[in-house]
Design an enzyme around this catalytic site. Structure first.
Site, PDB file in Angstrom:
ATOM      1  N   MET A  47      30.743  65.489   9.341  1.00 50.29           N
ATOM      2  CA  MET A  47      30.656  64.452   7.924  1.00 50.29           C
ATOM      3  C   MET A  47      30.047  65.138   6.714  1.00 50.29           C
ATOM      4  SD  MET A  47      32.383  61.773   8.036  1.00 50.29           S
ATOM      5  CE  MET A  47      31.774  61.291   6.356  1.00 50.29           C
ATOM      6  N   HIS A  52      36.882  55.914  19.361  1.00 53.39           N
ATOM      7  CA  HIS A  52      36.541  57.377  18.545  1.00 53.39           C
ATOM      8  C   HIS A  52      36.788  58.400  19.386  1.00 53.39           C
ATOM      9  CE1 HIS A  52      34.362  54.320  16.019  1.00 53.39           C
ATOM     10  NE2 HIS A  52      34.490  55.346  15.358  1.00 53.39           N
ATOM     11  N   HIS A  53      36.758  59.553  18.831  1.00 57.08           N
ATOM     12  CA  HIS A  53      36.708  60.935  19.344  1.00 57.08           C
ATOM     13  C   HIS A  53      35.925  61.138  20.229  1.00 57.08           C
ATOM     14  CE1 HIS A  53      33.143  62.000  16.917  1.00 57.08           C
ATOM     15  NE2 HIS A  53      33.733  60.984  16.147  1.00 57.08           N
ATOM     16  N   LYS A 109      31.699  61.526  19.777  1.00 55.79           N
ATOM     17  CA  LYS A 109      30.640  60.604  19.413  1.00 55.79           C
ATOM     18  C   LYS A 109      29.769  60.195  20.385  1.00 55.79           C
ATOM     19  CE  LYS A 109      30.582  56.213  17.097  1.00 55.79           C
ATOM     20  NZ  LYS A 109      29.606  56.760  16.000  1.00 55.79           N
ATOM     21  N   GLY A 168      28.545  52.110  15.381  1.00 59.54           N
ATOM     22  CA  GLY A 168      27.806  51.439  14.479  1.00 59.54           C
ATOM     23  C   GLY A 168      28.795  50.564  13.659  1.00 59.54           C
ATOM     24  N   THR A 169      29.969  50.623  13.399  1.00 57.92           N
ATOM     25  CA  THR A 169      30.907  49.876  12.825  1.00 57.92           C
ATOM     26  C   THR A 169      31.419  48.687  13.651  1.00 57.92           C
ATOM     27  OG1 THR A 169      31.632  51.608  11.552  1.00 57.92           O
ATOM     28  CG2 THR A 169      33.209  49.593  11.577  1.00 57.92           C
TER      29      THR A 169
HETATM   30  P1  NAD Z   1      27.649  66.287  13.296  1.00 57.67           P
HETATM   31  O1  NAD Z   1      26.817  66.328  14.618  1.00 57.67           O
HETATM   32  O2  NAD Z   1      28.923  66.901  13.194  1.00 57.67           O
HETATM   33  O3  NAD Z   1      26.747  66.456  12.120  1.00 57.67           O
HETATM   34  C1  NAD Z   1      25.245  66.289  12.068  1.00 57.67           C
HETATM   35  C2  NAD Z   1      24.593  67.280  11.312  1.00 57.67           C
HETATM   36  O4  NAD Z   1      23.178  66.773  10.895  1.00 57.67           O
HETATM   37  C3  NAD Z   1      24.527  68.537  12.182  1.00 57.67           C
HETATM   38  O5  NAD Z   1      25.186  69.535  11.284  1.00 57.67           O
HETATM   39  C4  NAD Z   1      23.047  68.780  12.635  1.00 57.67           C
HETATM   40  O6  NAD Z   1      22.723  70.086  12.698  1.00 57.67           O
HETATM   41  C5  NAD Z   1      22.548  68.088  11.423  1.00 57.67           C
HETATM   42  N1  NAD Z   1      21.145  67.512  11.358  1.00 57.67           N
HETATM   43  C6  NAD Z   1      20.583  67.002  12.474  1.00 57.67           C
HETATM   44  N2  NAD Z   1      19.076  67.060  12.221  1.00 57.67           N
HETATM   45  C7  NAD Z   1      18.797  67.501  11.048  1.00 57.67           C
HETATM   46  C8  NAD Z   1      17.817  67.599  10.099  1.00 57.67           C
HETATM   47  N3  NAD Z   1      16.627  67.499  10.786  1.00 57.67           N
HETATM   48  N4  NAD Z   1      18.007  68.072   8.955  1.00 57.67           N
HETATM   49  C9  NAD Z   1      19.148  68.784   8.378  1.00 57.67           C
HETATM   50  N5  NAD Z   1      20.213  68.617   9.358  1.00 57.67           N
HETATM   51  C10 NAD Z   1      20.028  68.019  10.598  1.00 57.67           C
HETATM   52  O7  NAD Z   1      27.991  64.408  13.717  1.00 57.67           O
HETATM   53  P2  NAD Z   1      28.936  63.671  12.324  1.00 57.67           P
HETATM   54  O8  NAD Z   1      30.276  63.518  13.250  1.00 57.67           O
HETATM   55  O9  NAD Z   1      29.043  64.452  10.907  1.00 57.67           O
HETATM   56  O10 NAD Z   1      28.189  62.302  12.230  1.00 57.67           O
HETATM   57  C11 NAD Z   1      27.076  62.311  11.877  1.00 57.67           C
HETATM   58  C12 NAD Z   1      26.544  60.904  11.736  1.00 57.67           C
HETATM   59  O11 NAD Z   1      27.280  60.176  10.790  1.00 57.67           O
HETATM   60  C13 NAD Z   1      26.559  60.167  13.136  1.00 57.67           C
HETATM   61  O12 NAD Z   1      25.437  59.164  13.231  1.00 57.67           O
HETATM   62  C14 NAD Z   1      28.021  59.418  12.998  1.00 57.67           C
HETATM   63  O13 NAD Z   1      28.006  58.271  13.757  1.00 57.67           O
HETATM   64  C15 NAD Z   1      27.929  58.985  11.336  1.00 57.67           C
HETATM   65  N6  NAD Z   1      29.226  58.549  10.814  1.00 57.67           N
HETATM   66  C16 NAD Z   1      29.091  57.739  10.113  1.00 57.67           C
HETATM   67  C17 NAD Z   1      30.182  57.130   9.134  1.00 57.67           C
HETATM   68  C18 NAD Z   1      29.903  56.176   8.084  1.00 57.67           C
HETATM   69  O14 NAD Z   1      30.876  55.765   7.217  1.00 57.67           O
HETATM   70  N7  NAD Z   1      28.632  55.324   7.937  1.00 57.67           N
HETATM   71  C19 NAD Z   1      31.436  57.902   9.476  1.00 57.67           C
HETATM   72  C20 NAD Z   1      31.580  58.873  10.177  1.00 57.67           C
HETATM   73  C21 NAD Z   1      30.227  59.045  10.812  1.00 57.67           C
END
Ligand code: NAD
Length: 265
Positions: free
Chosen positions: A12, A154-155, A158, A164-165
């Site tokens: 993301m 989901h993929h 996850k 969460g949704t």
């Molecule tokens: P991901 O694992 O690809 O990305 C998370 C990133 O955060 C990683 O690059 C990780 O290194 C980084 N990170 C972790 N701790 C950190 C810190 N202390 N400082 C800086 N960076 C840090 O995961 P993703 O698929 O991108 O999803 C991330 C989150 O977003 C999940 O909780 C997912 O469920 C959520 N999500 C929410 C929505 C929404 O619309 N609300 C949509 C998609 C994903």
């Protein structure tokens, strides 16, 4: 508006940086990654395949908050809580998409939101937020002769379940019925679980492949079934919604807002 992205190299995080760079009135103030990440120091433009922009992946969130009007956080619960404390301390807007936060974690967000503007949503897509509003209305109209079941897929990367949704949709259904979700939810079923109690809100979780996010809320009664569904085919919708939330938050006072507030639903 200067917007920074924490967790900028994540699935993301990359979408969010592209969305900020492409949005009118927004400027990317930089991004951070987990301290010690091999990507620290890499040009964020190169990370996105867009060519160097002379802004680099950092590991110091305080510096990013100082350089930003708003920060967007789609990382992990522990990181999000420390970012929320930082946003409160520095008086910066924080948009949170991280899922899997516990009730205690959410109480900490509410505490931080007394001092600054936080938009927190389990899903930033416009379509899903409309689905939540429709689910609340349908649950209020249909009453508990209709069994509510929420199915999500989901993929395979996850880590949290139900999504969460899905929980947000459950919360909308519970609100429509005037009950607390935690008192009626059934998050898993395995073995001889007995007949389905009236009023229960059930969840089923599927994982596989590259599915971005499918959610269906079913209202099943004797003789008919209503299904409300949403299917996301690109993560870009979440990133666009989060940038819209950051822009909306600009002139709001301290408080904990949702995407439904942003959309006026
Ligand atoms: P991901 O694992 O690809 O990305 C998370 C990133 O955060 C990683 O690059 C990780 O290194 C980084 N990170 C972790 N701790 C950190 C810190 N202390 N400082 C800086 N960076 C840090 O995961 P993703 O698929 O991108 O999803 C991330 C989150 O977003 C999940 O909780 C997912 O469920 C959520 N999500 C929410 C929505 C929404 O619309 N609300 C949509 C998609 C994903």
């Amino acid at each position: 508006m200067k917007i920074g992205i924490v967790g900028c190299a994540g699935r993301m995080g990359r979408m969010l940086m592209n969305a900020v760079m492409d949005a009118e009135g927004c400027q990317l103030s930089g991004g951070t990654e987990r301290p010690g990440s091999s990507l620290v120091g890499v040009d964020v433009g190169e990370l996105l395949g867009r060519g160097a922009v002379q802004a680099f992946v950092g590991e110091n969130p305080s510096a990013l908050f100082a350089a930003s009007d708003a920060v967007i956080d789609f990382t992990a619960p522990a990181a999000t809580l420390s970012h929320a404390a930082l946003a409160a301390e520095m008086g910066k807007i924080l948009v949170i998409g991280t899922t899997g936060l516990s009730k205690d974690d959410e109480a900490k967000l509410a505490e931080a939101a007394q001092k600054t503007t936080i938009v927190y949503a389990p899903n930033f897509s416009v379509g899903v937020n409309l689905l939540m509003a429709l689910t609340e209305k349908a649950a209020a109209i249909m009453g508990d002769d209709y069994d509510i079941e929420i199915v999500e897929m989901h993929h395979h990367h996850k880590v949290d379940s139900p999504s969460g949704t899905a929980l947000g949709l459950g919360r909308s259904a519970a609100k429509g019925r005037g009950v607390a979700l935690e008192e009626v939810w059934r998050k898993t079923r395995d073995g001889i679980v007995g007949a389905r109690p009236k009023g229960e809100i059930g969840f089923a979780t599927l994982r596989g492949g590259d599915v971005v996010g499918d959610h269906t809320v079913m209202f099943a009664a004797d003789g008919e079934r209503v299904e409300l569904s949403h299917k996301a085919s690109s993560r870009a919708v979440f990133a666009k919604g989060a940038v819209r939330a950051a822009l909306w938050a600009k002139d709001k006072g301290p408080g904990l807002y949702s995407m439904r507030d942003v959309l006026g639903l």
